[in-house]
Design a protein around this motif. Sequence first.
Motif, PDB file in Angstrom:
ATOM      1  N   VAL A  16      -7.914  12.563  -0.527  1.00  0.00           N
ATOM      2  CA  VAL A  16      -7.585  11.616  -1.601  1.00  0.00           C
ATOM      3  C   VAL A  16      -6.184  11.059  -1.409  1.00  0.00           C
ATOM      4  N   LEU A  17      -5.249  11.897  -0.996  1.00  0.00           N
ATOM      5  CA  LEU A  17      -3.873  11.447  -0.767  1.00  0.00           C
ATOM      6  C   LEU A  17      -3.831  10.398   0.351  1.00  0.00           C
ATOM      7  N   ILE A  18      -4.545  10.662   1.444  1.00  0.00           N
ATOM      8  CA  ILE A  18      -4.557   9.709   2.566  1.00  0.00           C
ATOM      9  C   ILE A  18      -5.222   8.401   2.153  1.00  0.00           C
ATOM     10  N   VAL A  19      -6.308   8.496   1.387  1.00  0.00           N
ATOM     11  CA  VAL A  19      -7.001   7.291   0.934  1.00  0.00           C
ATOM     12  C   VAL A  19      -6.088   6.438   0.061  1.00  0.00           C
ATOM     13  N   THR A  20      -5.362   7.074  -0.844  1.00  0.00           N
ATOM     14  CA  THR A  20      -4.457   6.309  -1.712  1.00  0.00           C
ATOM     15  C   THR A  20      -3.356   5.636  -0.903  1.00  0.00           C
ATOM     16  N   MET A  21      -2.834   6.320   0.102  1.00  0.00           N
ATOM     17  CA  MET A  21      -1.771   5.730   0.917  1.00  0.00           C
ATOM     18  C   MET A  21      -2.276   4.532   1.703  1.00  0.00           C
ATOM     19  N   ILE A  22      -3.439   4.685   2.352  1.00  0.00           N
ATOM     20  CA  ILE A  22      -3.992   3.572   3.128  1.00  0.00           C
ATOM     21  C   ILE A  22      -4.311   2.388   2.222  1.00  0.00           C
ATOM     22  N   THR A  23      -4.896   2.667   1.061  1.00  0.00           N
ATOM     23  CA  THR A  23      -5.232   1.601   0.127  1.00  0.00           C
ATOM     24  C   THR A  23      -3.984   0.897  -0.364  1.00  0.00           C
ATOM     25  N   PHE A  24      -2.950   1.664  -0.670  1.00  0.00           N
ATOM     26  CA  PHE A  24      -1.699   1.084  -1.148  1.00  0.00           C
ATOM     27  C   PHE A  24      -1.124   0.139  -0.104  1.00  0.00           C
ATOM     28  N   ILE A  25      -1.138   0.572   1.164  1.00  0.00           N
ATOM     29  CA  ILE A  25      -0.598  -0.267   2.243  1.00  0.00           C
ATOM     30  C   ILE A  25      -1.416  -1.542   2.396  1.00  0.00           C
ATOM     31  N   LEU A  26      -2.757  -1.415   2.378  1.00  0.00           N
ATOM     32  CA  LEU A  26      -3.611  -2.580   2.558  1.00  0.00           C
ATOM     33  C   LEU A  26      -3.464  -3.578   1.411  1.00  0.00           C
ATOM     34  N   LEU A  27      -3.341  -3.083   0.188  1.00  0.00           N
ATOM     35  CA  LEU A  27      -3.173  -3.980  -0.951  1.00  0.00           C
ATOM     36  C   LEU A  27      -1.846  -4.734  -0.866  1.00  0.00           C
ATOM     37  N   ARG A  28      -0.812  -4.047  -0.400  1.00  0.00           N
ATOM     38  CA  ARG A  28       0.484  -4.704  -0.258  1.00  0.00           C
ATOM     39  C   ARG A  28       0.476  -5.716   0.887  1.00  0.00           C
ATOM     40  N   ALA A  29      -0.456  -5.556   1.833  1.00  0.00           N
ATOM     41  CA  ALA A  29      -0.521  -6.464   2.974  1.00  0.00           C
ATOM     42  C   ALA A  29      -1.338  -7.720   2.688  1.00  0.00           C
ATOM     43  N   ILE A  30      -1.974  -7.799   1.525  1.00  0.00           N
ATOM     44  CA  ILE A  30      -2.775  -8.975   1.180  1.00  0.00           C
ATOM     45  C   ILE A  30      -1.852 -10.181   1.049  1.00  0.00           C
ATOM     46  N   PRO A  31      -2.196 -11.301   1.704  1.00  0.00           N
ATOM     47  CA  PRO A  31      -1.345 -12.500   1.578  1.00  0.00           C
ATOM     48  C   PRO A  31      -1.288 -12.988   0.136  1.00  0.00           C
ATOM     49  N   GLY A  32      -0.152 -13.600  -0.193  1.00  0.00           N
ATOM     50  CA  GLY A  32       0.016 -14.136  -1.536  1.00  0.00           C
ATOM     51  C   GLY A  32       1.127 -13.441  -2.283  1.00  0.00           C
ATOM     52  N   ASN A  33       1.510 -14.043  -3.368  1.00  0.00           N
ATOM     53  CA  ASN A  33       2.590 -13.533  -4.206  1.00  0.00           C
ATOM     54  C   ASN A  33       1.995 -12.970  -5.483  1.00  0.00           C
ATOM     55  N   VAL A  34       2.201 -11.671  -5.698  1.00  0.00           N
ATOM     56  CA  VAL A  34       1.623 -11.027  -6.873  1.00  0.00           C
ATOM     57  C   VAL A  34       2.202 -11.610  -8.148  1.00  0.00           C
TER      58      VAL A  34
END
Length: 316
Positions: A16-34
Amino acid sequence: MIGFLIRRLLQAAIVVLIVTMITFILLRAIPGNVAVAVLGPAAFRNPATLAAFNAEYGFDKPWFSQYLLWLGHLLQGNLGFSWTLDQSVASLLGERLPKTIILVGLSTILALIVAVPIGLLQAVQRNRATDYVFTALSFLFYAAPTFFVGTVLILVFSVNLGWFGPEAPQGGIWSDLTDWRDLVLPVVTLALITIALFSRYMRSSVLDNISEDYVRTARAKGASSRRVVWRHVLRNSLIPIATLLGLSIPGILSGALITESVFNYPGMGYLFYQSAQKQDYPVMLGFIIVVAIATVIGSLLADIAYAVLDPRVRYS
């Protein structure tokens, strides 16, 4: 068995810890301005507003610092606050999770009730017309996208025949029980994909067990074919299905996400779909955590079911 459960729980926490880290990185890598996605295009004309938003939510810090800050809140039971819905993520998921559980639970039960006899029948009637027909249908529904199956069911059974509603129940849990006609199509849509998968595995499992020595021994003792199949082959053939059921949770939940979007079903999957359109990261992360935990629990339950169904298996 206790030692095995402890090891699996520790492994689950790491996963679960690894999944959250990978997901966090991928979400931050999405193009666009939050900030622009949340505040609107007019925020471009006010740099001070953008800077204040980034500072409040930590977007002016490195991603690792953002992740540690979010993880610290998570360990305290705080999943964050939705940027667009002005509500805590925990309360949003708490409202939507029971709806998704009803949809996934009913569709899975229906899939098991239908898939197990179909797979058993195919194995008994292997290489005959019945086997070929169900094999073709299994390949058809397994290959068809969930949104396509749902759309076809709406056109046939709602628009043309008028038997069921085109939209899922929009109220709370009680509405799912009272407006059951509106819940039929979403449940059947999700179940059809699962039936196609489970029936194929059931067929293969039955065929493997029919050729085992214990089956030949039972027949040599005078047991009828019906008794051999129902009393001996069926139980051992369910072992792969029990394992597959736990491992299929991610696929079933992803299918529920699409199904909820097609039928406008106010569950957790539809919430994720809406949040993804608006780049509402806290809600998306909360959904992924729930899915990750459900996947780990499903895998653990599959291992336990494997040991219960097969006395030869012993965990130490």
